[in-house]
Design a protein around this motif. Structure first.
Motif, PDB file in Angstrom:
ATOM      1  N   GLY A 222      10.048  -2.908  14.178  1.00 36.53           N
ATOM      2  CA  GLY A 222      10.129  -4.059  14.663  1.00 36.53           C
ATOM      3  C   GLY A 222       8.731  -4.557  14.468  1.00 36.53           C
ATOM      4  N   CYS A 223       8.089  -4.101  13.766  1.00 35.73           N
ATOM      5  CA  CYS A 223       6.523  -4.457  13.336  1.00 35.73           C
ATOM      6  C   CYS A 223       6.943  -5.453  12.521  1.00 35.73           C
ATOM      7  N   PHE A 224       5.804  -6.983  12.019  1.00 35.85           N
ATOM      8  CA  PHE A 224       5.760  -7.822  11.094  1.00 35.85           C
ATOM      9  C   PHE A 224       5.716  -6.870  10.111  1.00 35.85           C
ATOM     10  N   LEU A 225       6.350  -8.026   8.735  1.00 33.36           N
ATOM     11  CA  LEU A 225       5.717  -7.481   7.549  1.00 33.36           C
ATOM     12  C   LEU A 225       4.341  -7.812   7.684  1.00 33.36           C
ATOM     13  N   ASN A 226       4.293  -9.355   7.806  1.00 38.63           N
ATOM     14  CA  ASN A 226       2.834 -10.029   6.855  1.00 38.63           C
ATOM     15  C   ASN A 226       1.781  -9.181   7.889  1.00 38.63           C
ATOM     16  N   LEU A 227       1.887  -8.328   8.768  1.00 37.28           N
ATOM     17  CA  LEU A 227       0.818  -8.370   9.398  1.00 37.28           C
ATOM     18  C   LEU A 227       0.664  -6.369   8.439  1.00 37.28           C
ATOM     19  N   LEU A 228       1.736  -6.171   8.530  1.00 39.22           N
ATOM     20  CA  LEU A 228       1.443  -4.913   7.576  1.00 39.22           C
ATOM     21  C   LEU A 228       0.937  -4.862   6.453  1.00 39.22           C
ATOM     22  N   ALA A 229       1.249  -6.315   5.806  1.00 41.23           N
ATOM     23  CA  ALA A 229       0.414  -6.145   4.600  1.00 41.23           C
ATOM     24  C   ALA A 229      -0.915  -6.539   4.448  1.00 41.23           C
ATOM     25  N   CYS A 230      -1.267  -7.744   5.979  1.00 41.23           N
ATOM     26  CA  CYS A 230      -2.490  -7.518   5.694  1.00 41.23           C
ATOM     27  C   CYS A 230      -3.506  -6.475   6.462  1.00 41.23           C
ATOM     28  N   GLU A 231      -2.521  -5.732   6.716  1.00 38.70           N
ATOM     29  CA  GLU A 231      -3.325  -4.706   7.362  1.00 38.70           C
ATOM     30  C   GLU A 231      -3.855  -3.179   6.340  1.00 38.70           C
ATOM     31  N   SER A 232      -2.540  -3.152   5.172  1.00 36.03           N
ATOM     32  CA  SER A 232      -2.673  -2.131   4.031  1.00 36.03           C
ATOM     33  C   SER A 232      -3.542  -3.038   2.778  1.00 36.03           C
ATOM     34  N   LEU A 233      -3.953  -4.099   3.062  1.00 39.60           N
ATOM     35  CA  LEU A 233      -4.594  -5.187   1.913  1.00 39.60           C
ATOM     36  C   LEU A 233      -6.138  -4.376   2.749  1.00 39.60           C
ATOM     37  N   LYS A 265      -8.214 -13.420   9.098  1.00 41.37           N
ATOM     38  CA  LYS A 265      -8.476 -14.031   9.798  1.00 41.37           C
ATOM     39  C   LYS A 265      -6.507 -14.536  10.267  1.00 41.37           C
ATOM     40  N   GLU A 266      -6.222 -14.370   8.264  1.00 44.44           N
ATOM     41  CA  GLU A 266      -4.721 -15.113   8.728  1.00 44.44           C
ATOM     42  C   GLU A 266      -3.708 -14.401   9.959  1.00 44.44           C
ATOM     43  N   GLY A 267      -3.879 -13.013   9.557  1.00 48.78           N
ATOM     44  CA  GLY A 267      -2.995 -12.098  10.460  1.00 48.78           C
ATOM     45  C   GLY A 267      -3.264 -11.980  11.366  1.00 48.78           C
ATOM     46  N   SER A 268      -4.318 -13.197  12.277  1.00 49.32           N
ATOM     47  CA  SER A 268      -3.970 -12.986  13.868  1.00 49.32           C
ATOM     48  C   SER A 268      -3.882 -12.445  14.354  1.00 49.32           C
ATOM     49  N   ASP A 269      -4.708 -11.582  14.200  1.00 48.62           N
ATOM     50  CA  ASP A 269      -5.165  -9.824  14.595  1.00 48.62           C
ATOM     51  C   ASP A 269      -6.385  -9.719  14.996  1.00 48.62           C
ATOM     52  N   LYS A 270      -7.340 -10.077  16.407  1.00 46.76           N
ATOM     53  CA  LYS A 270      -8.817 -10.505  16.692  1.00 46.76           C
ATOM     54  C   LYS A 270      -9.576  -8.912  16.557  1.00 46.76           C
ATOM     55  N   LYS A 271      -8.976  -7.343  16.815  1.00 45.65           N
ATOM     56  CA  LYS A 271      -8.846  -6.269  16.544  1.00 45.65           C
ATOM     57  C   LYS A 271      -9.230  -6.033  14.839  1.00 45.65           C
ATOM     58  N   MET A 272      -8.138  -6.769  14.071  1.00 43.37           N
ATOM     59  CA  MET A 272      -8.138  -6.463  12.684  1.00 43.37           C
ATOM     60  C   MET A 272      -9.780  -7.486  11.845  1.00 43.37           C
ATOM     61  N   GLU A 273      -9.562  -8.763  12.621  1.00 45.18           N
ATOM     62  CA  GLU A 273     -11.203  -9.381  11.952  1.00 45.18           C
ATOM     63  C   GLU A 273     -11.759  -8.765  12.595  1.00 45.18           C
ATOM     64  N   THR A 305     -16.580  -8.381  22.481  1.00 40.14           N
ATOM     65  CA  THR A 305     -16.919  -8.296  24.385  1.00 40.14           C
ATOM     66  C   THR A 305     -15.785  -9.561  24.654  1.00 40.14           C
ATOM     67  N   ASP A 306     -14.858 -10.358  23.609  1.00 38.03           N
ATOM     68  CA  ASP A 306     -13.976 -11.125  24.034  1.00 38.03           C
ATOM     69  C   ASP A 306     -12.815  -9.753  23.904  1.00 38.03           C
ATOM     70  N   LEU A 307     -12.465  -8.939  23.271  1.00 38.20           N
ATOM     71  CA  LEU A 307     -11.401  -7.813  24.069  1.00 38.20           C
ATOM     72  C   LEU A 307     -11.902  -7.006  24.134  1.00 38.20           C
ATOM     73  N   GLU A 308     -13.023  -6.768  24.967  1.00 43.42           N
ATOM     74  CA  GLU A 308     -12.740  -6.268  26.085  1.00 43.42           C
ATOM     75  C   GLU A 308     -12.768  -4.452  25.282  1.00 43.42           C
ATOM     76  N   ASP A 309     -13.937  -4.386  24.637  1.00 43.33           N
ATOM     77  CA  ASP A 309     -13.725  -2.931  23.568  1.00 43.33           C
ATOM     78  C   ASP A 309     -14.897  -2.709  23.806  1.00 43.33           C
ATOM     79  N   ASP A 310     -15.119  -1.974  24.365  1.00 40.60           N
ATOM     80  CA  ASP A 310     -16.799  -1.061  24.896  1.00 40.60           C
ATOM     81  C   ASP A 310     -16.627  -0.529  23.328  1.00 40.60           C
ATOM     82  N   LEU A 311     -15.494   0.919  22.656  1.00 40.04           N
ATOM     83  CA  LEU A 311     -15.963   1.633  21.710  1.00 40.04           C
ATOM     84  C   LEU A 311     -16.729   0.462  20.740  1.00 40.04           C
ATOM     85  N   SER A 312     -15.773  -0.627  19.840  1.00 40.86           N
ATOM     86  CA  SER A 312     -16.302  -1.608  19.276  1.00 40.86           C
ATOM     87  C   SER A 312     -17.651  -2.077  18.917  1.00 40.86           C
TER      88      SER A 312
END
Length: 475
Positions: A222-233, A265-273, A305-312
């Motif tokens: 169920g994972c989008f292939l485009n997101l997998l492509a961004c992560e792999s790259l 940025k294209e992947g629309s995943d803030k954590k990845m960005e 800060t926006d993601l409220e991710d303390d570790l990052s």
């Protein structure tokens, strides 16, 4: 990637007969049948084994592997037989090579693994049937099922063989707008990445990314292939940049990480960005482009800060502190490191706590604030006890010892400069017990003003220590 569920195997006659004699056969013989009297046994043999056909004799006489191969040839699957025979030869060659190198390989011979042979027969013959009908999508699906079945640490070379077959077949599929081709590029990229061939992996991942742009394709999970492509790259680009930075190829590393940031940025995943910004900032730091590094890392801070991710956020603060430290902005670096220490403590991140406390101690030690440096190194050392890491424990122990020595040196110097009876008694008492020396409350107030004097005195002492040796050399 998930392993295919067990199949209801439809076996040819010869293979079905041979399966009955395997030690792992599910056929059960009752205890009463095994202990029959002699007459019953003779009657059973006369009824069941009188006039066996050649096929039945061969099924019981030959190995299961041979029976599978014979069935393939008899049923007209010559391509499947050729491929299976080549794989079996490679399998035996790998076992022989392991034996020559005196390696203990737990992989069993193929003839002792009937389930794998069954899967070979089932999927290879179905793929050959589909290929005759030019149903290339079915060919791909059967070969991919074999790749999934052999996706384990022992059989990865078999999986890779079918990944390559899938890639060739995917080029012939024209009815799915390129989805199978995109998946095949992903698998080939993974194959090369695991083999350490990062440039080849990047080429396949780039093709994978290009084919999935603007598509809403998903994989079996169920994972989008485009997101997998961004992560792999991103993963591959980061590994490539690490090698470039090791070779001090800073411009190339920054160039490829900028490309990674744009893809993130294209992947629309803030954590990845944010991750992309982090590694780009570290690359600018390595290239001594401090202002750009701070700008990029500040973006990472905002995203965290926006993601409220303390570790990052802690990672971002630590990286910014390194940049400020390189610029000589020690006061600002201390502020950020104190935030890192607080975040690591609140989130029970012992390793991050040790690293940030050690960095903070180094700065305090460099500035001459030896008491604070000792406190930082001590809390870092205490945290290593939880990690049970001897190398890290030894490292923090050395840092702590150096800071304590500096602290004691400064106190002793203050007592010597005071030149009064109380100071002399304190020095004599310290020499007798050789423990921690308590700072004099009066001289402690003037510690900051004497740091520079201590360093000058140290240089003077070094000159005096070298003087006798110089005299000897001259004589």
């Amino acid at each position: 990637m998930t392993t295919q569920p067990p199949l209801p195997m439809i076996r040819p006659k010869l293979t079905a007969l041979a399966r009955q004699k395997l030690p792992c056969s599910s056929r059960k013989i009752s205890k009463s049948q095994l202990i029959k009297e002699k007459d019953d046994v003779d009657h059973y043999l006369e009824v069941n084994f009188k006039g066996l056909s050649k096929e039945e004799v061969a099924a019981y006489r030959n190995s299961y592997k041979k029976n599978v191969c014979v069935d393939m040839l008899r049923d007209g699957y010559h391509k499947s037989f050729t491929e299976l025979f080549a794989l079996m030869e490679q399998w035996d060659a790998m076992r022989e090579a392991a034996r020559v190198r005196s390696l203990f390989w737990l992989q069993k011979p193929l003839e002792e693994q009937p389930d794998k042979l069954d899967h070979f027969y089932h999927y290879l013959t179905r793929a050959e049937d589909a290929e005759r009908k030019e149903s290339f999508e079915d060919v791909y699906n059967n070969l991919y099922a074999l790749a999934c079945y052999f996706n384990n640490s022992e059989d990865k070379w078999v999986r890779n063989h079918f990944y390559k077959r899938c890639f060739k077949i995917a080029q012939l599929i024209k009815i799915d707008s390129g989805k199978k081709e995109a998946e095949a590029h992903m698998h080939m990229g993974l194959l090369y990445e695991e083999d350490g061939q990062l440039l080849e992996a990047a080429e396949h991942y780039e093709a994978f990314h290009q084919l999935t742009q603007g598509r809403i394709w998903k994989d079996e999970t169920g994972c989008f292939l485009n997101l997998l492509a961004c992560e792999s790259l991103l993963r591959t680009y980061r590994l490539l940049s690490d090698k470039m930075l090791e070779n001090k190829e800073y411009k190339q590393a920054i160039k490829i990480l900028i490309k990674a940031s744009e893809i993130a940025k294209e992947g629309s995943d803030k954590k990845m960005e944010g991750e992309a910004c982090y590694y780009l900032g570290l690359a600018h730091l390595a290239a001594e482009e401090y202002d750009i590094a701070l700008t990029v890392l500040d973006t990472y801070c905002k995203i965290s800060t926006d993601l409220e991710d303390d570790l990052s956020l802690g990672r971002a603060y630590e990286a910014i502190a390194k940049v400020l430290q390189s610029q000589g902005e020690m006061t600002e670096a201390i502020k950020y490191l104190e935030k890192v220490v607080k975040i690591a403590r609140n989130n029970f991140q012992s390793l991050d706590f040790v690293k940030s406390s050690t960095m903070l101690g180094d700065i305090y030690n460099e500035k001459g604030h030896y008491k604070k440096a000792s406190e930082c190194f001590q809390q870092a050392f205490d945290a290593t006890l939880e990690l049970i890491s001897m190398p890290l424990m030894d490292e923090t122990k050395v840092h702590y010892g150096i800071a304590k020595a500096h602290q004691m040196m400064l106190t002793v110097n203050n007592y010597i400069e005071s030149a009064d009876l109380t100071s002399l008694n304190s020095l004599l008492s310290w020499k007798e017990r050789r423990g921690d020396i308590e700072p004099d409350p009066v001289t402690e107030e003037f510690r900051g003003s004497t740091v520079e004097g201590v360093s000058q005195n140290s240089e003077h002492l070094e000159e005096l220590n070298r003087f006798p040796g110089d005299q000897k050399n001259q004589t």
